[in-house]
Design a protein around this motif. Sequence first.
Motif, short mmCIF file in Angstrom:
data_model
loop_
_atom_site.label_atom_id
_atom_site.label_comp_id
_atom_site.label_asym_id
_atom_site.label_seq_id
_atom_site.Cartn_x
_atom_site.Cartn_y
_atom_site.Cartn_z
N GLU A 27 2.36 18.29 22.29
CA GLU A 27 1.92 19.10 23.43
C GLU A 27 0.65 19.90 23.14
O GLU A 27 0.45 20.99 23.67
N ILE A 28 -0.22 19.38 22.29
CA ILE A 28 -1.45 20.08 21.94
C ILE A 28 -2.23 20.47 23.18
O ILE A 28 -2.78 21.58 23.25
N ALA A 29 -2.29 19.61 24.16
CA ALA A 29 -3.07 19.90 25.38
C ALA A 29 -2.58 21.16 26.10
O ALA A 29 -3.33 21.76 26.87
N SER A 30 -1.36 21.57 25.85
CA SER A 30 -0.83 22.76 26.53
C SER A 30 -1.20 24.06 25.83
O SER A 30 -0.74 25.12 26.21
N TYR A 31 -2.06 23.99 24.81
CA TYR A 31 -2.51 25.17 24.07
C TYR A 31 -4.03 25.31 24.18
O TYR A 31 -4.75 25.21 23.19
N PRO A 32 -4.55 25.58 25.38
CA PRO A 32 -6.01 25.66 25.55
C PRO A 32 -6.62 26.87 24.86
O PRO A 32 -7.80 26.86 24.52
N GLY A 33 -5.85 27.92 24.67
CA GLY A 33 -6.30 29.11 23.95
C GLY A 33 -5.43 29.31 22.74
O GLY A 33 -4.43 28.61 22.55
N TRP A 34 -5.82 30.26 21.89
CA TRP A 34 -5.02 30.51 20.69
C TRP A 34 -3.60 30.92 21.05
O TRP A 34 -3.39 31.70 21.96
N THR A 70 -15.45 36.61 27.57
CA THR A 70 -14.13 36.11 27.19
C THR A 70 -13.60 36.98 26.05
O THR A 70 -14.27 37.90 25.59
N ASN A 71 -12.40 36.69 25.60
CA ASN A 71 -11.85 37.37 24.42
C ASN A 71 -11.12 36.34 23.58
O ASN A 71 -11.04 35.16 23.94
N TYR A 72 -10.59 36.79 22.46
CA TYR A 72 -9.90 35.92 21.51
C TYR A 72 -8.88 35.01 22.20
O TYR A 72 -8.77 33.83 21.89
N TRP A 73 -8.09 35.56 23.13
CA TRP A 73 -6.99 34.83 23.75
C TRP A 73 -7.41 33.95 24.93
O TRP A 73 -6.61 33.17 25.44
N SER A 74 -8.62 34.06 25.40
CA SER A 74 -9.07 33.33 26.58
C SER A 74 -9.05 31.81 26.37
O SER A 74 -9.59 31.32 25.38
N PRO A 75 -8.46 31.08 27.31
CA PRO A 75 -8.45 29.61 27.19
C PRO A 75 -9.85 29.02 27.26
O PRO A 75 -10.07 27.92 26.76
N ASP A 76 -10.80 29.74 27.85
CA ASP A 76 -12.16 29.24 27.95
C ASP A 76 -13.11 29.93 26.96
O ASP A 76 -14.33 29.82 27.08
N ALA A 107 -3.38 36.68 9.32
CA ALA A 107 -2.71 37.51 8.32
C ALA A 107 -2.87 38.97 8.70
O ALA A 107 -3.93 39.56 8.50
N GLY A 108 -1.83 39.54 9.30
CA GLY A 108 -1.85 40.95 9.67
C GLY A 108 -1.36 41.80 8.52
O GLY A 108 -1.09 41.31 7.42
N GLY A 109 -1.22 43.08 8.77
CA GLY A 109 -0.79 43.99 7.72
C GLY A 109 0.58 43.68 7.14
O GLY A 109 0.81 43.79 5.94
N TYR A 110 1.50 43.24 7.99
CA TYR A 110 2.88 43.03 7.53
C TYR A 110 3.42 41.65 7.90
O TYR A 110 4.61 41.42 7.84
N TYR A 111 2.55 40.75 8.30
CA TYR A 111 3.04 39.45 8.73
C TYR A 111 1.96 38.39 8.55
O TYR A 111 0.78 38.69 8.37
N VAL A 112 2.38 37.15 8.60
CA VAL A 112 1.46 36.03 8.75
C VAL A 112 1.96 35.21 9.93
O VAL A 112 3.16 35.13 10.17
N GLU A 113 1.01 34.67 10.69
CA GLU A 113 1.38 33.93 11.88
C GLU A 113 0.48 32.71 12.03
O GLU A 113 -0.71 32.85 12.27
N PRO A 114 1.04 31.53 11.88
CA PRO A 114 0.24 30.32 12.12
C PRO A 114 -0.11 30.22 13.60
O PRO A 114 0.73 30.46 14.47
N ARG A 115 -1.37 29.87 13.88
CA ARG A 115 -1.82 29.74 15.26
C ARG A 115 -2.54 28.42 15.45
O ARG A 115 -3.12 27.87 14.53
N ILE A 116 -2.50 27.93 16.70
CA ILE A 116 -3.15 26.67 17.04
C ILE A 116 -3.90 26.81 18.36
O ILE A 116 -3.58 27.67 19.19
N ARG A 117 -4.87 25.94 18.52
CA ARG A 117 -5.62 25.84 19.79
C ARG A 117 -6.07 24.39 19.92
O ARG A 117 -6.55 23.78 18.95
N ALA A 118 -5.92 23.84 21.12
CA ALA A 118 -6.40 22.48 21.38
C ALA A 118 -7.90 22.44 21.19
O ALA A 118 -8.62 23.37 21.55
N LEU A 119 -8.40 21.36 20.64
CA LEU A 119 -9.83 21.17 20.47
C LEU A 119 -10.38 20.56 21.76
O LEU A 119 -9.99 19.47 22.14
N ASP A 120 -11.24 21.30 22.43
CA ASP A 120 -11.79 20.89 23.73
C ASP A 120 -13.31 20.91 23.64
O ASP A 120 -13.91 21.97 23.43
N VAL A 121 -13.93 19.76 23.81
CA VAL A 121 -15.37 19.64 23.67
C VAL A 121 -16.12 20.55 24.64
O VAL A 121 -17.24 20.99 24.35
#
Length: 134
Positions: A27-34, A70-76, A107-121
Amino acid sequence: MNTEQALTIDELRALASASVTDSCACEIASYPGWTRTPVSFPQAQMRPAGTLAGDPYAEPTFAEYHPHGTNYWSPDAPIAIHYFPYNRCAVQQCSVCLRYCLSYVEAGGYYVEPRIRALDVRHIVDAPVAEQAP
């Protein structure tokens, strides 16, 4: 492709331009933003395609590139390879549907969180290299 190979913007665009229409459990396509990588994400079917990280001995910038509000979370949000978080990303390809995504570990102060975003040309931009603070 060598998993440690640093990809150029042209190589990244070429990967992102691959047209994929098959449905897949990734479901990579369903992750347009981080987004946080879901527990259900089929990591076992992902294969490394390269990296956007530069020199492993130089600290990459934390500056982000958002010239159009835009910002970090923006799909565009632009995918600017010299800026955070792209300058820390691996590029992966699903071995089933052949889609590509970007991934890194926040890598935050007290956690690590893997994140993904679809690669969109459509979002890959050739932004100038971020300047480092002295």
